[in-house]
Design a protein around this motif. Structure first.
Motif, mmCIF file in Angstrom:
data_model
loop_
_atom_site.group_PDB
_atom_site.id
_atom_site.type_symbol
_atom_site.label_atom_id
_atom_site.label_comp_id
_atom_site.label_asym_id
_atom_site.label_seq_id
_atom_site.Cartn_x
_atom_site.Cartn_y
_atom_site.Cartn_z
ATOM 1 N N LYS A 188 0.842 -1.188 0.000
ATOM 2 C CA LYS A 188 0.000 0.000 0.000
ATOM 3 C C LYS A 188 0.883 1.246 0.000
ATOM 4 C CE LYS A 188 -2.390 0.713 3.723
ATOM 5 N NZ LYS A 188 -2.050 2.043 4.284
ATOM 6 N N LEU A 189 0.597 2.186 -0.881
ATOM 7 C CA LEU A 189 1.353 3.431 -0.955
ATOM 8 C C LEU A 189 0.795 4.416 0.069
ATOM 9 C CD1 LEU A 189 3.660 4.884 -2.600
ATOM 10 C CD2 LEU A 189 1.804 5.975 -3.877
ATOM 11 N N GLY A 190 1.263 4.264 1.309
ATOM 12 C CA GLY A 190 0.779 5.145 2.364
ATOM 13 C C GLY A 190 -0.725 5.077 2.498
ATOM 14 N N ASN A 191 -1.352 6.245 2.640
ATOM 15 C CA ASN A 191 -2.810 6.291 2.777
ATOM 16 C C ASN A 191 -3.500 6.588 1.457
ATOM 17 O OD1 ASN A 191 -2.103 8.999 2.480
ATOM 18 N ND2 ASN A 191 -3.729 9.714 3.836
ATOM 19 N N SER A 192 -2.792 6.338 0.329
ATOM 20 C CA SER A 192 -3.339 6.700 -0.983
ATOM 21 C C SER A 192 -4.403 5.740 -1.485
ATOM 22 C CB SER A 192 -2.206 6.743 -2.023
ATOM 23 O OG SER A 192 -1.732 5.431 -2.295
ATOM 24 N N GLY A 193 -4.379 4.497 -0.988
ATOM 25 C CA GLY A 193 -5.266 3.483 -1.539
ATOM 26 C C GLY A 193 -4.668 2.765 -2.735
ATOM 27 N N LEU A 194 -3.520 3.256 -3.241
ATOM 28 C CA LEU A 194 -2.864 2.613 -4.378
ATOM 29 C C LEU A 194 -2.025 1.430 -3.916
ATOM 30 C CD1 LEU A 194 -1.563 5.765 -6.331
ATOM 31 C CD2 LEU A 194 -3.618 4.417 -6.812
ATOM 32 N N GLN A 195 -2.013 0.384 -4.704
ATOM 33 C CA GLN A 195 -1.145 -0.766 -4.476
ATOM 34 C C GLN A 195 0.010 -0.684 -5.476
ATOM 35 O OE1 GLN A 195 -1.316 -3.439 -2.189
ATOM 36 N NE2 GLN A 195 -2.886 -2.229 -1.140
ATOM 37 N N VAL A 196 1.226 -0.556 -4.955
ATOM 38 C CA VAL A 196 2.381 -0.438 -5.839
ATOM 39 C C VAL A 196 3.260 -1.672 -5.703
ATOM 40 C CG1 VAL A 196 2.419 2.087 -5.801
ATOM 41 C CG2 VAL A 196 3.715 0.813 -4.078
ATOM 42 N N SER A 197 3.927 -2.003 -6.796
ATOM 43 C CA SER A 197 4.861 -3.131 -6.770
ATOM 44 C C SER A 197 6.011 -2.818 -5.822
ATOM 45 C CB SER A 197 5.396 -3.408 -8.177
ATOM 46 O OG SER A 197 5.861 -2.227 -8.795
ATOM 47 N N ARG A 198 6.561 -3.860 -5.231
ATOM 48 C CA ARG A 198 7.692 -3.688 -4.310
ATOM 49 C C ARG A 198 8.934 -3.187 -5.050
ATOM 50 N NH1 ARG A 198 7.489 -3.806 1.179
ATOM 51 N NH2 ARG A 198 9.470 -4.924 1.243
ATOM 52 N N VAL A 199 8.875 -3.194 -6.362
ATOM 53 C CA VAL A 199 9.920 -2.633 -7.213
ATOM 54 C C VAL A 199 9.357 -1.405 -7.908
ATOM 55 C CG1 VAL A 199 11.468 -3.028 -9.164
ATOM 56 C CG2 VAL A 199 10.864 -4.928 -7.654
ATOM 57 N N CYS A 200 10.080 -0.297 -7.812
ATOM 58 C CA CYS A 200 9.723 0.906 -8.558
ATOM 59 C C CYS A 200 10.802 1.129 -9.614
ATOM 60 C CB CYS A 200 9.635 2.113 -7.623
ATOM 61 S SG CYS A 200 9.270 3.673 -8.466
ATOM 62 N N LEU A 201 10.399 1.292 -10.859
ATOM 63 C CA LEU A 201 11.359 1.457 -11.954
ATOM 64 C C LEU A 201 11.805 2.911 -12.026
ATOM 65 C CD1 LEU A 201 12.856 0.278 -14.396
ATOM 66 C CD2 LEU A 201 10.820 0.767 -15.784
ATOM 67 N N GLY A 202 13.060 3.156 -11.655
ATOM 68 C CA GLY A 202 13.642 4.486 -11.775
ATOM 69 C C GLY A 202 14.055 4.764 -13.207
ATOM 70 N N SER A 203 14.066 6.046 -13.580
ATOM 71 C CA SER A 203 14.225 6.385 -14.993
ATOM 72 C C SER A 203 15.263 7.464 -15.259
ATOM 73 C CB SER A 203 12.873 6.861 -15.532
ATOM 74 O OG SER A 203 12.449 8.042 -14.838
ATOM 75 N N MET A 204 16.043 7.857 -14.267
ATOM 76 C CA MET A 204 16.826 9.074 -14.429
ATOM 77 C C MET A 204 17.954 8.969 -15.457
ATOM 78 S SD MET A 204 19.024 9.369 -10.931
ATOM 79 C CE MET A 204 20.438 8.341 -10.618
ATOM 80 N N THR A 205 18.305 7.763 -15.897
ATOM 81 C CA THR A 205 19.338 7.634 -16.928
ATOM 82 C C THR A 205 18.766 7.757 -18.338
ATOM 83 O OG1 THR A 205 19.115 5.221 -16.973
ATOM 84 C CG2 THR A 205 20.750 6.140 -15.462
ATOM 85 N N TRP A 206 17.443 7.736 -18.455
ATOM 86 C CA TRP A 206 16.823 7.797 -19.776
ATOM 87 C C TRP A 206 16.944 9.213 -20.339
ATOM 88 C CZ3 TRP A 206 11.525 5.124 -18.306
ATOM 89 C CH2 TRP A 206 11.801 3.839 -17.813
#
Length: 350
Positions: A5-23
Protein backbone atom coordinates in the motif's frame (compact mmCIF):
# COMPACT_ATOMS: atom_id res chain seq x y z
CA UNK A 1 5.80 -9.69 -7.79
CA UNK A 2 4.55 -8.55 -4.42
CA UNK A 3 2.69 -5.31 -3.80
CA UNK A 4 2.31 -2.86 -0.93
CA UNK A 5 0.00 0.00 0.00
CA UNK A 6 1.35 3.43 -0.96
CA UNK A 7 0.78 5.14 2.36
CA UNK A 8 -2.81 6.29 2.78
CA UNK A 9 -3.34 6.70 -0.98
CA UNK A 10 -5.27 3.48 -1.54
CA UNK A 11 -2.86 2.61 -4.38
CA UNK A 12 -1.15 -0.77 -4.48
CA UNK A 13 2.38 -0.44 -5.84
CA UNK A 14 4.86 -3.13 -6.77
CA UNK A 15 7.69 -3.69 -4.31
CA UNK A 16 9.92 -2.63 -7.21
CA UNK A 17 9.72 0.91 -8.56
CA UNK A 18 11.36 1.46 -11.95
CA UNK A 19 13.64 4.49 -11.78
CA UNK A 20 14.22 6.38 -14.99
CA UNK A 21 16.83 9.07 -14.43
CA UNK A 22 19.34 7.63 -16.93
CA UNK A 23 16.82 7.80 -19.78
CA UNK A 24 17.93 10.63 -22.01
CA UNK A 25 21.69 10.44 -21.33
CA UNK A 26 22.82 6.86 -20.81
CA UNK A 27 19.65 5.38 -22.31
CA UNK A 28 17.72 6.01 -25.52
CA UNK A 29 13.99 5.90 -26.18
CA UNK A 30 14.38 2.33 -27.43
CA UNK A 31 16.21 1.34 -24.24
CA UNK A 32 13.48 2.89 -22.09
CA UNK A 33 10.74 1.17 -24.08
CA UNK A 34 12.46 -2.19 -23.57
CA UNK A 35 12.89 -1.58 -19.85
CA UNK A 36 9.27 -0.55 -19.36
CA UNK A 37 8.04 -3.55 -21.35
CA UNK A 38 10.19 -5.96 -19.34
CA UNK A 39 9.22 -4.38 -16.02
CA UNK A 40 5.49 -4.52 -16.78
CA UNK A 41 5.80 -8.13 -17.92
CA UNK A 42 7.26 -8.96 -14.51
CA UNK A 43 4.61 -7.21 -12.45
CA UNK A 44 6.19 -3.80 -11.92
CA UNK A 45 3.45 -1.13 -12.01
CA UNK A 46 5.36 1.83 -10.55
CA UNK A 47 7.63 4.24 -12.50
CA UNK A 48 9.46 7.18 -10.94
CA UNK A 49 10.76 10.23 -12.79
CA UNK A 50 11.31 13.97 -12.26
CA UNK A 51 11.26 17.20 -14.19
CA UNK A 52 15.04 17.66 -13.71
CA UNK A 53 15.95 14.28 -15.28
CA UNK A 54 17.99 13.00 -17.13
CA UNK A 55 21.07 12.74 -14.90
CA UNK A 56 23.68 14.22 -14.83
CA UNK A 57 21.40 17.25 -14.62
CA UNK A 58 22.14 20.03 -17.12
CA UNK A 59 20.07 22.62 -18.99
CA UNK A 60 20.20 20.32 -22.04
CA UNK A 61 18.97 17.19 -20.22
CA UNK A 62 16.17 18.93 -18.28
CA UNK A 63 12.81 17.29 -19.03
CA UNK A 64 14.20 14.64 -21.37
CA UNK A 65 13.21 11.67 -19.23
CA UNK A 66 9.60 12.79 -18.89
CA UNK A 67 9.51 13.25 -22.67
CA UNK A 68 10.74 9.67 -23.17
CA UNK A 69 8.08 8.32 -20.81
CA UNK A 70 5.52 10.51 -22.55
CA UNK A 71 6.42 8.99 -25.90
CA UNK A 72 5.88 5.52 -24.42
CA UNK A 73 2.53 6.58 -22.91
CA UNK A 74 1.42 8.04 -26.25
CA UNK A 75 2.26 4.78 -28.01
CA UNK A 76 0.67 2.64 -25.26
CA UNK A 77 -2.36 4.67 -24.18
CA UNK A 78 -4.30 1.50 -23.35
CA UNK A 79 -1.76 0.67 -20.64
CA UNK A 80 -1.78 4.06 -18.91
CA UNK A 81 -4.30 3.03 -16.25
CA UNK A 82 -2.15 0.03 -15.33
CA UNK A 83 0.92 2.14 -14.50
CA UNK A 84 1.44 4.40 -11.48
CA UNK A 85 3.54 7.35 -12.65
CA UNK A 86 5.43 9.41 -10.08
CA UNK A 87 7.21 12.65 -10.90
CA UNK A 88 8.83 15.48 -8.94
CA UNK A 89 9.24 19.24 -8.90
CA UNK A 90 12.84 20.34 -8.44
CA UNK A 91 13.81 22.31 -5.37
CA UNK A 92 16.00 25.42 -5.41
CA UNK A 93 19.58 25.60 -6.61
CA UNK A 94 19.67 24.92 -10.37
CA UNK A 95 19.80 28.16 -12.33
CA UNK A 96 18.09 26.62 -15.37
CA UNK A 97 15.01 25.60 -13.35
CA UNK A 98 12.98 28.68 -12.36
CA UNK A 99 16.25 30.63 -11.96
CA UNK A 100 17.17 28.41 -9.03
CA UNK A 101 14.37 29.82 -6.89
CA UNK A 102 12.52 27.97 -4.09
CA UNK A 103 9.37 25.96 -4.66
CA UNK A 104 6.24 28.12 -4.46
CA UNK A 105 2.57 27.44 -5.01
CA UNK A 106 2.78 29.09 -8.42
CA UNK A 107 5.79 26.96 -9.32
CA UNK A 108 3.91 23.78 -8.36
CA UNK A 109 0.98 24.59 -10.63
CA UNK A 110 3.23 25.54 -13.56
CA UNK A 111 5.51 22.52 -13.10
CA UNK A 112 2.57 20.11 -12.96
CA UNK A 113 1.29 21.53 -16.25
CA UNK A 114 4.71 21.24 -17.89
CA UNK A 115 5.21 17.68 -16.65
CA UNK A 116 1.77 16.65 -17.92
CA UNK A 117 2.69 18.03 -21.33
CA UNK A 118 6.00 16.18 -21.45
CA UNK A 119 4.46 12.97 -20.11
CA UNK A 120 1.55 13.19 -22.58
CA UNK A 121 -0.94 12.22 -19.88
CA UNK A 122 -3.94 13.87 -18.21
CA UNK A 123 -2.83 13.07 -14.67
CA UNK A 124 0.19 12.17 -12.53
CA UNK A 125 -0.46 9.52 -9.90
CA UNK A 126 2.12 10.75 -7.38
CA UNK A 127 3.62 14.24 -7.47
CA UNK A 128 6.58 14.81 -5.15
CA UNK A 129 8.73 17.69 -3.91
CA UNK A 130 12.22 16.64 -5.01
CA UNK A 131 13.99 18.37 -2.12
CA UNK A 132 12.93 21.03 0.39
CA UNK A 133 13.48 24.77 0.14
CA UNK A 134 15.72 24.71 3.20
CA UNK A 135 19.06 22.88 3.43
CA UNK A 136 18.49 19.31 4.58
CA UNK A 137 20.84 16.50 5.65
CA UNK A 138 20.98 14.73 2.31
CA UNK A 139 23.56 14.44 -0.49
CA UNK A 140 26.46 14.20 1.94
CA UNK A 141 25.26 16.89 4.37
CA UNK A 142 24.35 14.56 7.24
CA UNK A 143 27.46 15.23 9.33
CA UNK A 144 27.09 17.35 12.51
CA UNK A 145 27.37 21.10 11.95
CA UNK A 146 27.40 20.76 8.16
CA UNK A 147 24.70 23.42 8.16
CA UNK A 148 23.00 25.57 10.79
CA UNK A 149 19.43 25.02 11.94
CA UNK A 150 19.26 28.68 13.01
CA UNK A 151 19.43 29.71 9.35
CA UNK A 152 15.86 28.43 8.91
CA UNK A 153 13.08 30.92 9.55
CA UNK A 154 10.51 28.42 10.79
CA UNK A 155 7.53 30.74 10.37
CA UNK A 156 8.53 31.58 6.80
CA UNK A 157 9.06 27.92 5.90
CA UNK A 158 5.75 26.87 7.43
CA UNK A 159 4.06 29.55 5.32
CA UNK A 160 5.84 28.23 2.21
CA UNK A 161 4.78 24.68 3.03
CA UNK A 162 1.17 25.74 3.49
CA UNK A 163 1.24 27.55 0.14
CA UNK A 164 2.70 24.46 -1.52
CA UNK A 165 0.01 22.22 0.00
CA UNK A 166 -2.71 24.60 -1.18
CA UNK A 167 -1.31 24.47 -4.73
CA UNK A 168 -1.08 20.67 -4.61
CA UNK A 169 -4.69 20.58 -3.45
CA UNK A 170 -5.68 22.77 -6.38
CA UNK A 171 -4.01 20.30 -8.75
CA UNK A 172 -5.73 17.34 -7.06
CA UNK A 173 -9.15 19.00 -7.23
CA UNK A 174 -8.52 19.68 -10.94
CA UNK A 175 -7.67 16.00 -11.49
CA UNK A 176 -4.13 16.75 -12.63
CA UNK A 177 -2.45 14.82 -9.83
CA UNK A 178 -3.89 12.09 -7.63
CA UNK A 179 -1.58 12.17 -4.61
CA UNK A 180 1.41 14.11 -3.32
CA UNK A 181 4.62 13.08 -1.62
CA UNK A 182 8.06 14.15 -0.45
CA UNK A 183 11.67 13.40 -1.29
CA UNK A 184 14.91 14.05 0.58
CA UNK A 185 13.02 15.23 3.65
CA UNK A 186 13.44 14.90 7.41
CA UNK A 187 11.13 13.99 10.31
CA UNK A 188 10.56 17.71 10.95
CA UNK A 189 9.60 18.26 7.34
CA UNK A 190 7.25 15.28 7.25
CA UNK A 191 5.57 16.13 10.54
CA UNK A 192 5.12 19.78 9.57
CA UNK A 193 3.44 18.86 6.30
CA UNK A 194 1.19 16.35 8.07
CA UNK A 195 0.29 18.88 10.74
CA UNK A 196 -0.54 21.59 8.18
CA UNK A 197 -2.57 19.16 6.10
CA UNK A 198 -4.69 18.16 9.09
CA UNK A 199 -5.10 21.71 10.38
CA UNK A 200 -6.16 23.16 7.02
CA UNK A 201 -7.96 20.12 5.52
CA UNK A 202 -5.37 19.77 2.76
CA UNK A 203 -3.87 16.66 1.09
CA UNK A 204 -1.74 14.41 3.25
CA UNK A 205 1.69 13.45 1.97
CA UNK A 206 1.43 9.75 1.16
CA UNK A 207 5.11 8.93 0.63
CA UNK A 208 8.72 9.96 0.94
CA UNK A 209 11.72 8.82 -1.04
CA UNK A 210 15.14 9.16 0.57
CA UNK A 211 18.54 7.68 -0.07
CA UNK A 212 18.79 4.29 1.66
CA UNK A 213 21.14 1.37 1.13
CA UNK A 214 23.60 -0.93 2.83
CA UNK A 215 25.95 2.08 2.87
CA UNK A 216 23.39 4.69 3.91
CA UNK A 217 21.11 3.55 6.73
CA UNK A 218 20.59 6.85 8.56
CA UNK A 219 16.77 6.78 8.16
CA UNK A 220 16.34 3.55 10.16
CA UNK A 221 14.75 3.42 12.61
CA UNK A 222 13.90 7.03 13.43
CA UNK A 223 12.51 8.47 10.19
CA UNK A 224 11.13 5.14 8.97
CA UNK A 225 9.32 4.58 12.28
CA UNK A 226 7.78 8.05 11.90
CA UNK A 227 6.60 7.11 8.40
CA UNK A 228 5.19 3.78 9.53
CA UNK A 229 3.09 5.21 12.32
CA UNK A 230 1.80 8.05 10.13
CA UNK A 231 0.96 5.83 7.14
CA UNK A 232 3.58 7.44 4.89
CA UNK A 233 5.18 5.05 2.39
CA UNK A 234 8.97 4.87 2.47
CA UNK A 235 10.64 4.60 -0.95
CA UNK A 236 14.43 4.08 -0.93
CA UNK A 237 16.38 5.64 -3.79
CA UNK A 238 19.92 4.62 -4.77
CA UNK A 239 19.75 1.22 -3.05
CA UNK A 240 22.96 0.35 -4.91
CA UNK A 241 24.71 3.56 -3.78
CA UNK A 242 24.96 4.82 -7.37
CA UNK A 243 26.48 1.48 -8.38
CA UNK A 244 29.15 1.22 -5.68
CA UNK A 245 27.44 -1.84 -4.18
CA UNK A 246 27.66 -3.73 -7.48
CA UNK A 247 31.44 -3.88 -7.15
CA UNK A 248 32.07 -2.20 -10.52
CA UNK A 249 33.85 0.77 -8.93
CA UNK A 250 36.18 -1.34 -6.78
CA UNK A 251 39.75 -0.05 -6.62
CA UNK A 252 38.52 3.26 -8.07
CA UNK A 253 37.65 1.71 -11.44
CA UNK A 254 35.60 3.87 -13.82
CA UNK A 255 34.12 1.61 -16.53
CA UNK A 256 33.33 3.60 -19.65
CA UNK A 257 29.72 4.75 -19.88
CA UNK A 258 28.95 4.22 -16.18
CA UNK A 259 27.49 6.99 -14.05
CA UNK A 260 30.72 7.68 -12.17
CA UNK A 261 32.56 8.05 -15.48
CA UNK A 262 30.13 10.85 -16.36
CA UNK A 263 30.24 12.65 -13.00
CA UNK A 264 32.62 15.31 -11.74
CA UNK A 265 35.04 13.76 -9.20
CA UNK A 266 34.01 16.17 -6.43
CA UNK A 267 30.38 15.04 -6.73
CA UNK A 268 31.27 11.38 -6.10
CA UNK A 269 31.17 11.90 -2.33
CA UNK A 270 30.23 8.26 -1.70
CA UNK A 271 33.70 7.14 -2.81
CA UNK A 272 35.57 6.86 0.48
CA UNK A 273 38.02 4.36 1.90
CA UNK A 274 35.35 3.13 4.31
CA UNK A 275 32.64 2.73 1.66
CA UNK A 276 35.02 0.85 -0.64
CA UNK A 277 35.97 -1.49 2.21
CA UNK A 278 32.34 -2.08 3.18
CA UNK A 279 31.29 -2.67 -0.43
CA UNK A 280 34.10 -5.22 -0.86
CA UNK A 281 32.86 -7.19 2.14
CA UNK A 282 29.25 -7.12 0.94
CA UNK A 283 30.45 -8.34 -2.48
CA UNK A 284 32.26 -11.20 -0.80
CA UNK A 285 29.12 -12.24 1.08
CA UNK A 286 27.13 -12.21 -2.16
CA UNK A 287 29.71 -14.34 -3.95
CA UNK A 288 29.76 -16.89 -1.15
CA UNK A 289 25.97 -17.38 -1.19
CA UNK A 290 25.78 -17.52 -4.98
CA UNK A 291 24.08 -14.25 -5.91
CA UNK A 292 25.37 -11.00 -7.39
CA UNK A 293 26.39 -8.06 -5.20
CA UNK A 294 23.51 -6.01 -6.63
CA UNK A 295 21.04 -8.74 -5.72
CA UNK A 296 22.38 -8.89 -2.17
CA UNK A 297 21.93 -5.14 -1.73
CA UNK A 298 18.44 -5.10 -3.22
CA UNK A 299 17.21 -8.21 -1.40
CA UNK A 300 18.45 -6.72 1.87
CA UNK A 301 16.69 -3.42 1.20
CA UNK A 302 13.46 -5.24 0.36
CA UNK A 303 13.59 -7.06 3.71
CA UNK A 304 14.05 -3.94 5.84
CA UNK A 305 10.96 -3.31 7.96
CA UNK A 306 9.13 -0.19 6.82
CA UNK A 307 10.31 -0.19 3.19
CA UNK A 308 7.35 0.05 0.81
CA UNK A 309 8.90 -0.04 -2.67
CA UNK A 310 12.55 0.17 -3.70
CA UNK A 311 13.49 2.41 -6.61
CA UNK A 312 15.88 0.66 -8.98
CA UNK A 313 17.52 1.85 -12.18
CA UNK A 314 19.53 0.21 -14.92
CA UNK A 315 21.40 1.28 -18.00
CA UNK A 316 21.27 -2.17 -19.60
CA UNK A 317 18.40 -4.63 -19.87
CA UNK A 318 20.45 -7.46 -18.35
CA UNK A 319 21.01 -5.25 -15.27
CA UNK A 320 17.27 -4.69 -14.97
CA UNK A 321 16.64 -8.44 -15.26
CA UNK A 322 19.24 -9.10 -12.54
CA UNK A 323 17.77 -6.40 -10.29
CA UNK A 324 14.13 -7.45 -10.57
CA UNK A 325 15.13 -11.07 -9.88
CA UNK A 326 16.60 -9.89 -6.56
CA UNK A 327 13.13 -9.31 -5.18
CA UNK A 328 12.43 -13.04 -5.32
CA UNK A 329 15.43 -13.68 -3.06
CA UNK A 330 14.97 -14.01 0.70
CA UNK A 331 18.17 -13.66 2.66
CA UNK A 332 18.43 -16.16 5.52
CA UNK A 333 19.19 -15.19 9.11
CA UNK A 334 22.84 -16.21 8.88
CA UNK A 335 23.38 -13.94 5.87
CA UNK A 336 21.58 -11.08 7.57
CA UNK A 337 23.82 -11.49 10.61
CA UNK A 338 26.91 -11.36 8.40
CA UNK A 339 25.58 -8.20 6.78
CA UNK A 340 24.92 -6.68 10.20
CA UNK A 341 28.53 -7.26 11.23
CA UNK A 342 29.75 -5.27 8.23
CA UNK A 343 27.22 -2.54 8.96
CA UNK A 344 28.43 -2.32 12.56
CA UNK A 345 32.00 -2.04 11.31
CA UNK A 346 31.08 0.69 8.78
CA UNK A 347 27.86 2.35 10.09
CA UNK A 348 28.33 5.61 8.17
CA UNK A 349 30.98 5.04 5.49
CA UNK A 350 30.27 8.29 3.55
Amino acid sequence: MKYAKLGNSGLQVSRVCLGSMTWGVQNTQQDADQQIHYALEHGVNFIDTAEMYAIPATPDTYGKTEQIIGHWISANAHKRQDVIIASKIAGPGMHWVRDGQPITGEAVIKSVEDSLTRLQTDYIDLYQLHWPNRVSPHFGKQWPNTFTFDEVDVSAHRAQMLEILQALNECIVAGKIRHCGLSDETPWGISTYLELAQKHSLPKMVSIQNEFSLLCQKDWPYLIEHCHHNDVAYLPWSPLATGLLTGKYANNARPQGTRWSLMQPKSIYRNTEFSQSAAAQYCEIAQQIGITPAQLALAWCNQVQGVTSTIIGATHLHQLQENIAAFDIELDEQTLQRINKVTQQFPAPY
